[in-house]
Motif scaffolding. Structure first.
Motif, PDB file in Angstrom:
ATOM      1  N   GLY A 149       0.811  -1.210   0.000  1.00 53.87           N
ATOM      2  CA  GLY A 149       0.000   0.000   0.000  1.00 53.87           C
ATOM      3  C   GLY A 149       0.846   1.262   0.000  1.00 53.87           C
ATOM      4  O   GLY A 149       0.327   2.377  -0.007  1.00 53.87           O
ATOM      5  N   GLU A 150       2.128   1.082  -0.002  1.00 51.78           N
ATOM      6  CA  GLU A 150       3.050   2.224   0.014  1.00 51.78           C
ATOM      7  C   GLU A 150       3.327   2.656  -1.426  1.00 51.78           C
ATOM      8  O   GLU A 150       3.643   1.842  -2.280  1.00 51.78           O
ATOM      9  CB  GLU A 150       4.354   1.781   0.692  1.00 51.78           C
ATOM     10  CG  GLU A 150       5.330   2.894   0.938  1.00 51.78           C
ATOM     11  CD  GLU A 150       6.581   2.367   1.629  1.00 51.78           C
ATOM     12  OE1 GLU A 150       7.618   3.040   1.500  1.00 51.78           O
ATOM     13  OE2 GLU A 150       6.527   1.313   2.268  1.00 51.78           O
ATOM     14  N   ALA A 151       3.216   3.942  -1.684  1.00 52.42           N
ATOM     15  CA  ALA A 151       3.459   4.474  -3.028  1.00 52.42           C
ATOM     16  C   ALA A 151       4.937   4.822  -3.193  1.00 52.42           C
ATOM     17  O   ALA A 151       5.625   5.136  -2.226  1.00 52.42           O
ATOM     18  CB  ALA A 151       2.606   5.712  -3.276  1.00 52.42           C
ATOM     19  N   ILE A 152       5.375   4.776  -4.411  1.00 53.18           N
ATOM     20  CA  ILE A 152       6.742   5.153  -4.746  1.00 53.18           C
ATOM     21  C   ILE A 152       6.674   6.422  -5.579  1.00 53.18           C
ATOM     22  O   ILE A 152       5.927   6.492  -6.548  1.00 53.18           O
ATOM     23  CB  ILE A 152       7.436   4.045  -5.562  1.00 53.18           C
ATOM     24  CG1 ILE A 152       7.514   2.758  -4.774  1.00 53.18           C
ATOM     25  CG2 ILE A 152       8.820   4.485  -5.999  1.00 53.18           C
ATOM     26  CD1 ILE A 152       8.011   1.584  -5.584  1.00 53.18           C
ATOM     27  N   VAL A 153       7.459   7.414  -5.194  1.00 48.70           N
ATOM     28  CA  VAL A 153       7.572   8.631  -5.992  1.00 48.70           C
ATOM     29  C   VAL A 153       8.925   8.552  -6.689  1.00 48.70           C
ATOM     30  O   VAL A 153       9.953   8.390  -6.040  1.00 48.70           O
ATOM     31  CB  VAL A 153       7.467   9.901  -5.125  1.00 48.70           C
ATOM     32  CG1 VAL A 153       7.679  11.140  -5.968  1.00 48.70           C
ATOM     33  CG2 VAL A 153       6.118   9.942  -4.416  1.00 48.70           C
ATOM     34  N   ALA A 154       8.886   8.622  -8.018  1.00 44.21           N
ATOM     35  CA  ALA A 154      10.120   8.451  -8.786  1.00 44.21           C
ATOM     36  C   ALA A 154      10.195   9.459  -9.914  1.00 44.21           C
ATOM     37  O   ALA A 154       9.180   9.849 -10.487  1.00 44.21           O
ATOM     38  CB  ALA A 154      10.173   7.044  -9.360  1.00 44.21           C
ATOM     39  N   ASP A 155      11.410   9.878 -10.201  1.00 46.75           N
ATOM     40  CA  ASP A 155      11.675  10.685 -11.387  1.00 46.75           C
ATOM     41  C   ASP A 155      12.173   9.728 -12.450  1.00 46.75           C
ATOM     42  O   ASP A 155      13.038   8.889 -12.195  1.00 46.75           O
ATOM     43  CB  ASP A 155      12.753  11.734 -11.108  1.00 46.75           C
ATOM     44  CG  ASP A 155      12.286  12.785 -10.111  1.00 46.75           C
ATOM     45  OD1 ASP A 155      11.073  13.053 -10.076  1.00 46.75           O
ATOM     46  OD2 ASP A 155      13.134  13.325  -9.384  1.00 46.75           O
ATOM     47  N   PHE A 156      11.602   9.827 -13.644  1.00 50.77           N
ATOM     48  CA  PHE A 156      12.055   8.945 -14.716  1.00 50.77           C
ATOM     49  C   PHE A 156      12.314   9.758 -15.966  1.00 50.77           C
ATOM     50  O   PHE A 156      11.739  10.834 -16.166  1.00 50.77           O
ATOM     51  CB  PHE A 156      11.043   7.820 -14.990  1.00 50.77           C
ATOM     52  CG  PHE A 156       9.687   8.305 -15.441  1.00 50.77           C
ATOM     53  CD1 PHE A 156       9.392   8.376 -16.784  1.00 50.77           C
ATOM     54  CD2 PHE A 156       8.724   8.693 -14.518  1.00 50.77           C
ATOM     55  CE1 PHE A 156       8.155   8.825 -17.221  1.00 50.77           C
ATOM     56  CE2 PHE A 156       7.487   9.148 -14.945  1.00 50.77           C
ATOM     57  CZ  PHE A 156       7.201   9.215 -16.293  1.00 50.77           C
ATOM     58  N   GLU A 157      13.206   9.245 -16.780  1.00 52.33           N
ATOM     59  CA  GLU A 157      13.604   9.962 -17.988  1.00 52.33           C
ATOM     60  C   GLU A 157      12.598   9.690 -19.097  1.00 52.33           C
ATOM     61  O   GLU A 157      12.363   8.548 -19.474  1.00 52.33           O
ATOM     62  CB  GLU A 157      15.009   9.525 -18.412  1.00 52.33           C
ATOM     63  CG  GLU A 157      15.617  10.386 -19.487  1.00 52.33           C
ATOM     64  CD  GLU A 157      17.086  10.070 -19.740  1.00 52.33           C
ATOM     65  OE1 GLU A 157      17.750  10.931 -20.332  1.00 52.33           O
ATOM     66  OE2 GLU A 157      17.551   8.988 -19.345  1.00 52.33           O
ATOM     67  N   VAL A 158      11.996  10.756 -19.588  1.00 56.02           N
ATOM     68  CA  VAL A 158      11.043  10.654 -20.681  1.00 56.02           C
ATOM     69  C   VAL A 158      11.788  10.673 -22.013  1.00 56.02           C
ATOM     70  O   VAL A 158      11.505   9.906 -22.923  1.00 56.02           O
ATOM     71  CB  VAL A 158      10.021  11.811 -20.637  1.00 56.02           C
ATOM     72  CG1 VAL A 158       9.076  11.754 -21.821  1.00 56.02           C
ATOM     73  CG2 VAL A 158       9.263  11.793 -19.327  1.00 56.02           C
TER      74      VAL A 158
ATOM     75  N   GLU B 249      15.910  12.230 -23.601  1.00 57.08           N
ATOM     76  CA  GLU B 249      17.243  12.608 -23.133  1.00 57.08           C
ATOM     77  C   GLU B 249      17.213  13.995 -22.484  1.00 57.08           C
ATOM     78  O   GLU B 249      16.892  14.996 -23.118  1.00 57.08           O
ATOM     79  CB  GLU B 249      18.234  12.592 -24.292  1.00 57.08           C
ATOM     80  CG  GLU B 249      19.660  12.695 -23.848  1.00 57.08           C
ATOM     81  CD  GLU B 249      20.648  12.426 -24.961  1.00 57.08           C
ATOM     82  OE1 GLU B 249      21.737  12.996 -24.902  1.00 57.08           O
ATOM     83  OE2 GLU B 249      20.320  11.663 -25.878  1.00 57.08           O
ATOM     84  N   GLY B 250      17.492  14.015 -21.189  1.00 59.41           N
ATOM     85  CA  GLY B 250      17.528  15.270 -20.448  1.00 59.41           C
ATOM     86  C   GLY B 250      16.168  15.768 -19.983  1.00 59.41           C
ATOM     87  O   GLY B 250      16.086  16.796 -19.326  1.00 59.41           O
ATOM     88  N   ILE B 251      15.100  15.039 -20.273  1.00 59.27           N
ATOM     89  CA  ILE B 251      13.754  15.452 -19.856  1.00 59.27           C
ATOM     90  C   ILE B 251      13.211  14.391 -18.902  1.00 59.27           C
ATOM     91  O   ILE B 251      13.106  13.216 -19.252  1.00 59.27           O
ATOM     92  CB  ILE B 251      12.805  15.613 -21.063  1.00 59.27           C
ATOM     93  CG1 ILE B 251      13.358  16.668 -22.018  1.00 59.27           C
ATOM     94  CG2 ILE B 251      11.400  15.966 -20.594  1.00 59.27           C
ATOM     95  CD1 ILE B 251      12.585  16.795 -23.305  1.00 59.27           C
ATOM     96  N   TYR B 252      12.860  14.853 -17.686  1.00 65.98           N
ATOM     97  CA  TYR B 252      12.400  13.934 -16.652  1.00 65.98           C
ATOM     98  C   TYR B 252      10.983  14.306 -16.226  1.00 65.98           C
ATOM     99  O   TYR B 252      10.560  15.449 -16.338  1.00 65.98           O
ATOM    100  CB  TYR B 252      13.333  13.979 -15.438  1.00 65.98           C
ATOM    101  CG  TYR B 252      14.694  13.401 -15.740  1.00 65.98           C
ATOM    102  CD1 TYR B 252      14.980  12.082 -15.471  1.00 65.98           C
ATOM    103  CD2 TYR B 252      15.688  14.182 -16.320  1.00 65.98           C
ATOM    104  CE1 TYR B 252      16.221  11.539 -15.757  1.00 65.98           C
ATOM    105  CE2 TYR B 252      16.937  13.660 -16.616  1.00 65.98           C
ATOM    106  CZ  TYR B 252      17.197  12.336 -16.326  1.00 65.98           C
ATOM    107  OH  TYR B 252      18.419  11.806 -16.624  1.00 65.98           O
ATOM    108  N   ALA B 253      10.273  13.306 -15.716  1.00 72.23           N
ATOM    109  CA  ALA B 253       8.937  13.526 -15.167  1.00 72.23           C
ATOM    110  C   ALA B 253       8.876  12.823 -13.813  1.00 72.23           C
ATOM    111  O   ALA B 253       9.594  11.855 -13.572  1.00 72.23           O
ATOM    112  CB  ALA B 253       7.871  12.968 -16.103  1.00 72.23           C
ATOM    113  N   ARG B 254       8.029  13.323 -12.948  1.00 69.54           N
ATOM    114  CA  ARG B 254       7.844  12.717 -11.629  1.00 69.54           C
ATOM    115  C   ARG B 254       6.555  11.906 -11.671  1.00 69.54           C
ATOM    116  O   ARG B 254       5.546  12.345 -12.200  1.00 69.54           O
ATOM    117  CB  ARG B 254       7.771  13.793 -10.571  1.00 69.54           C
ATOM    118  CG  ARG B 254       7.588  13.206  -9.172  1.00 69.54           C
ATOM    119  CD  ARG B 254       7.996  14.139  -8.094  1.00 69.54           C
ATOM    120  NE  ARG B 254       9.463  14.154  -8.110  1.00 69.54           N
ATOM    121  CZ  ARG B 254      10.196  15.066  -7.492  1.00 69.54           C
ATOM    122  NH1 ARG B 254       9.624  16.022  -6.829  1.00 69.54           N
ATOM    123  NH2 ARG B 254      11.499  15.027  -7.535  1.00 69.54           N
ATOM    124  N   ALA B 255       6.626  10.719 -11.079  1.00 67.73           N
ATOM    125  CA  ALA B 255       5.457   9.840 -11.061  1.00 67.73           C
ATOM    126  C   ALA B 255       5.261   9.282  -9.661  1.00 67.73           C
ATOM    127  O   ALA B 255       6.222   9.052  -8.923  1.00 67.73           O
ATOM    128  CB  ALA B 255       5.639   8.710 -12.051  1.00 67.73           C
TER     129      ALA B 255
END
Length: 186
Positions: free
Chosen positions: A85-94, A96-102
């Motif tokens: 039930g624990e969520a993970i907050v992660a930045d991932f590369e969309v 090259e050089g562009i990241y999004a948070r999920a």
């Protein structure tokens, strides 16, 4: 007498012949020293081109292995958090050089880039199996590549030694002819 290296070639890389007797080597190939030197220099250049290609492949594999390991770690983390039930907050590369948070909750599957702009969705278990296989293949390929590079370096060394031996033999023959010519004039 000329003897070949223990292997005649390795994955398309021809083996260099170690030359014990330059005169026999030249007569077997029906070449003079200059032609033999030109042939050996050309072969040396071919080895250098192959070496550059293999080094580029090695760099690519050495960059790919940590990426695969990182993907395996992410999938393992997602599997470990599954059911908690624990969520993970992660930045991932969309891109090259562009990241999004999920924010990821209860991930049942992951999407993996396979290359050539192709992405497929896998269950976490399937993704782990695929990534492990890719990691093993990349490490095995790297081992083969390193062995190929060592073989190639050995061939470069043998060719350089042969070039030196042919050159030195040619210089010695010229001196002998020069000495013979000067003694016949006296």
């Amino acid at each position: 007498m000329s003897t070949s290296a223990s292997a005649t070639e390795r994955r398309g890389i021809p083996a260099a012949a170690f030359v014990e007797d330059v005169q026999t080597y030249l007569s077997q190939l029906n070449l003079d020293a200059n032609a033999a030197l030109a042939f050996l220099q050309e072969r040396l250049q071919q080895y250098r081109v192959v070496e550059m290609k293999l080094l580029a492949q090695q760099r690519d594999l050495q960059a790919k292995i940590p990426d695969i390991e990182k993907c395996l770690d992410v999938v393992a983390t997602l599997q470990a958090k599954k059911g908690t039930g624990e969520a993970i907050v992660a930045d991932f590369e969309v891109s090259e050089g562009i990241y999004a948070r999920a924010r990821v909750e209860e991930a049942e599957s992951v999407c993996l880039w396979l290359g050539a702009n192709v992405m497929l969705e896998y269950s976490c278990e399937e993704a782990t199996v695929l990534l492990q296989k890719n990691l093993e293949n990349a490490k095995a390929s790297l081992e083969v590549l390193i062995a190929d590079l060592q073989f190639l370096r050995d061939q470069v060394t043998i060719t350089q030694v042969t070039i030196a031996r042919v050159y030195n033999w040619d210089v010695h023959q010229r001196r002998l002819r020069q000495t013979a010519a000067s003694t016949s004039e006296s």
